[in-house]
Write a protein that holds these residues in place. Sequence first.
Motif, PDB file in Angstrom:
ATOM      1  N   TRP A  66       0.663  -1.057  -0.334  1.00 34.95           N
ATOM      2  CA  TRP A  66      -0.163  -0.220   0.027  1.00 34.95           C
ATOM      3  C   TRP A  66       1.439   1.142  -0.170  1.00 34.95           C
ATOM      4  N   LEU A  67       1.082   2.218  -1.156  1.00 33.70           N
ATOM      5  CA  LEU A  67       1.290   3.916  -0.877  1.00 33.70           C
ATOM      6  C   LEU A  67       0.680   4.542  -0.900  1.00 33.70           C
ATOM      7  N   VAL A  68       0.772   5.773  -0.148  1.00 34.67           N
ATOM      8  CA  VAL A  68       0.085   7.156  -0.568  1.00 34.67           C
ATOM      9  C   VAL A  68       0.849   7.793  -1.670  1.00 34.67           C
ATOM     10  N   VAL A  69       0.165   8.192  -2.401  1.00 38.30           N
ATOM     11  CA  VAL A  69       0.734   9.335  -3.656  1.00 38.30           C
ATOM     12  C   VAL A  69       0.679  10.602  -3.305  1.00 38.30           C
ATOM     13  N   THR A  70       1.476  11.142  -3.380  1.00 39.04           N
ATOM     14  CA  THR A  70       0.555  12.902  -3.063  1.00 39.04           C
ATOM     15  C   THR A  70       0.822  13.610  -4.845  1.00 39.04           C
ATOM     16  N   ARG A  71      -0.705  13.549  -5.072  1.00 39.63           N
ATOM     17  CA  ARG A  71      -0.304  13.256  -7.162  1.00 39.63           C
ATOM     18  C   ARG A  71      -1.770  14.573  -6.726  1.00 39.63           C
ATOM     19  N   ASN A  72      -0.988  15.558  -7.719  1.00 37.48           N
ATOM     20  CA  ASN A  72      -1.496  16.620  -8.440  1.00 37.48           C
ATOM     21  C   ASN A  72      -3.020  16.100  -9.385  1.00 37.48           C
ATOM     22  N   THR A  73      -4.622  16.549  -8.325  1.00 37.14           N
ATOM     23  CA  THR A  73      -5.302  15.759  -9.650  1.00 37.14           C
ATOM     24  C   THR A  73      -5.698  16.850 -10.961  1.00 37.14           C
ATOM     25  N   VAL A  74      -5.307  18.011 -11.000  1.00 35.44           N
ATOM     26  CA  VAL A  74      -5.708  18.610 -12.065  1.00 35.44           C
ATOM     27  C   VAL A  74      -4.932  17.889 -12.951  1.00 35.44           C
ATOM     28  N   THR A  75      -3.023  18.301 -12.529  1.00 34.62           N
ATOM     29  CA  THR A  75      -2.102  17.531 -13.395  1.00 34.62           C
ATOM     30  C   THR A  75      -1.762  16.312 -13.870  1.00 34.62           C
ATOM     31  N   HIS A  76      -1.923  15.273 -12.706  1.00 39.00           N
ATOM     32  CA  HIS A  76      -1.872  14.035 -12.715  1.00 39.00           C
ATOM     33  C   HIS A  76      -0.396  14.702 -11.766  1.00 39.00           C
ATOM     34  N   GLU A  77       1.021  15.043 -11.429  1.00 35.45           N
ATOM     35  CA  GLU A  77       1.773  15.383 -11.713  1.00 35.45           C
ATOM     36  C   GLU A  77       1.897  14.657 -10.440  1.00 35.45           C
ATOM     37  N   ILE A  78       3.009  13.718  -9.796  1.00 38.06           N
ATOM     38  CA  ILE A  78       2.812  13.360  -8.600  1.00 38.06           C
ATOM     39  C   ILE A  78       4.187  14.125  -8.123  1.00 38.06           C
ATOM     40  N   SER A  79       3.941  14.163  -6.798  1.00 30.68           N
ATOM     41  CA  SER A  79       4.641  14.589  -6.128  1.00 30.68           C
ATOM     42  C   SER A  79       5.840  14.389  -4.787  1.00 30.68           C
ATOM     43  N   ARG A  80       4.758  13.292  -3.966  1.00 33.86           N
ATOM     44  CA  ARG A  80       5.277  12.181  -3.215  1.00 33.86           C
ATOM     45  C   ARG A  80       5.005  11.103  -3.579  1.00 33.86           C
ATOM     46  N   VAL A  81       5.984  10.223  -2.627  1.00 33.00           N
ATOM     47  CA  VAL A  81       5.147   8.389  -2.677  1.00 33.00           C
ATOM     48  C   VAL A  81       5.175   7.784  -1.625  1.00 33.00           C
ATOM     49  N   GLU A  82       4.581   7.164  -0.522  1.00 35.58           N
ATOM     50  CA  GLU A  82       6.020   6.968   0.359  1.00 35.58           C
ATOM     51  C   GLU A  82       4.892   5.407   0.834  1.00 35.58           C
ATOM     52  N   LEU A  83       6.066   4.978   1.787  1.00 38.48           N
ATOM     53  CA  LEU A  83       5.267   3.021   2.093  1.00 38.48           C
ATOM     54  C   LEU A  83       3.645   3.696   2.648  1.00 38.48           C
ATOM     55  N   ALA A  84       2.290   2.881   2.961  1.00 40.25           N
ATOM     56  CA  ALA A  84       1.396   3.383   3.840  1.00 40.25           C
ATOM     57  C   ALA A  84       1.884   3.469   4.769  1.00 40.25           C
ATOM     58  N   ARG A  85       2.698   1.975   5.510  1.00 40.13           N
ATOM     59  CA  ARG A  85       2.582   1.481   7.108  1.00 40.13           C
ATOM     60  C   ARG A  85       3.674   2.613   7.377  1.00 40.13           C
ATOM     61  N   ASP A  86       4.790   3.108   6.680  1.00 40.58           N
ATOM     62  CA  ASP A  86       5.255   4.377   7.611  1.00 40.58           C
ATOM     63  C   ASP A  86       4.429   5.599   7.543  1.00 40.58           C
ATOM     64  N   VAL A  87       4.033   6.275   6.777  1.00 34.14           N
ATOM     65  CA  VAL A  87       2.692   7.448   7.251  1.00 34.14           C
ATOM     66  C   VAL A  87       2.182   6.070   8.491  1.00 34.14           C
ATOM     67  N   ALA A  88       0.690   5.380   8.311  1.00 37.71           N
ATOM     68  CA  ALA A  88       0.536   5.236   9.866  1.00 37.71           C
ATOM     69  C   ALA A  88       1.254   4.907  10.786  1.00 37.71           C
ATOM     70  N   ARG A  89       2.469   4.781  10.611  1.00 37.84           N
ATOM     71  CA  ARG A  89       2.962   4.897  12.321  1.00 37.84           C
ATOM     72  C   ARG A  89       3.144   6.026  12.732  1.00 37.84           C
ATOM     73  N   ALA A  90       4.079   6.672  11.525  1.00 38.92           N
ATOM     74  CA  ALA A  90       4.197   7.853  11.595  1.00 38.92           C
ATOM     75  C   ALA A  90       2.790   8.778  12.199  1.00 38.92           C
ATOM     76  N   GLN A  91       1.996   9.140  11.628  1.00 41.36           N
ATOM     77  CA  GLN A  91       0.226   9.466  12.522  1.00 41.36           C
ATOM     78  C   GLN A  91       0.438   9.132  13.889  1.00 41.36           C
ATOM     79  N   GLY A  92       0.827   7.566  14.201  1.00 41.98           N
ATOM     80  CA  GLY A  92       0.375   6.796  15.169  1.00 41.98           C
ATOM     81  C   GLY A  92       1.371   7.887  16.839  1.00 41.98           C
ATOM     82  N   ARG A  93       2.194   8.090  15.615  1.00 42.31           N
ATOM     83  CA  ARG A  93       3.617   8.695  17.099  1.00 42.31           C
ATOM     84  C   ARG A  93       3.221  10.023  17.212  1.00 42.31           C
TER      85      ARG A  93
END
Length: 95
Positions: A66-93
């Motif tokens: 599972w990934l968390v992709v930061t994407r511009n919904t107008v241009t479809h440009e992707i600015s960042r891709v992270e593993l969702a587990r890392d995002v969830a862990r960071a939010q938990g902390r």
Amino acid sequence: MIINHPLLGPRDSAEFVYMGDAALIDRPDPASDTAAQEFYEYAYLRDNPAGNLRELWFHEGGDRSWLVVTRNTVTHEISRVELARDVARAQGRSK
């Protein structure tokens, strides 16, 4: 569209399934006094912004991550891709 997978490198978006807003990682607390309303909003209400949005993508045609992709919904440009587990862990902390 190419998604630069954090572990596997650049992959075609056809290998992935779009799963919605990444805010879904942060589930409501079922013990909350307002849990019913919070779960209603969690399950049914979505923003549809024009611009940058953090999205969940599932690598169905690959390592099934599972990934968390930061994407511009107008241009479809992707600015960042992270593993969702890392995002969830960071939010938990941070809570």
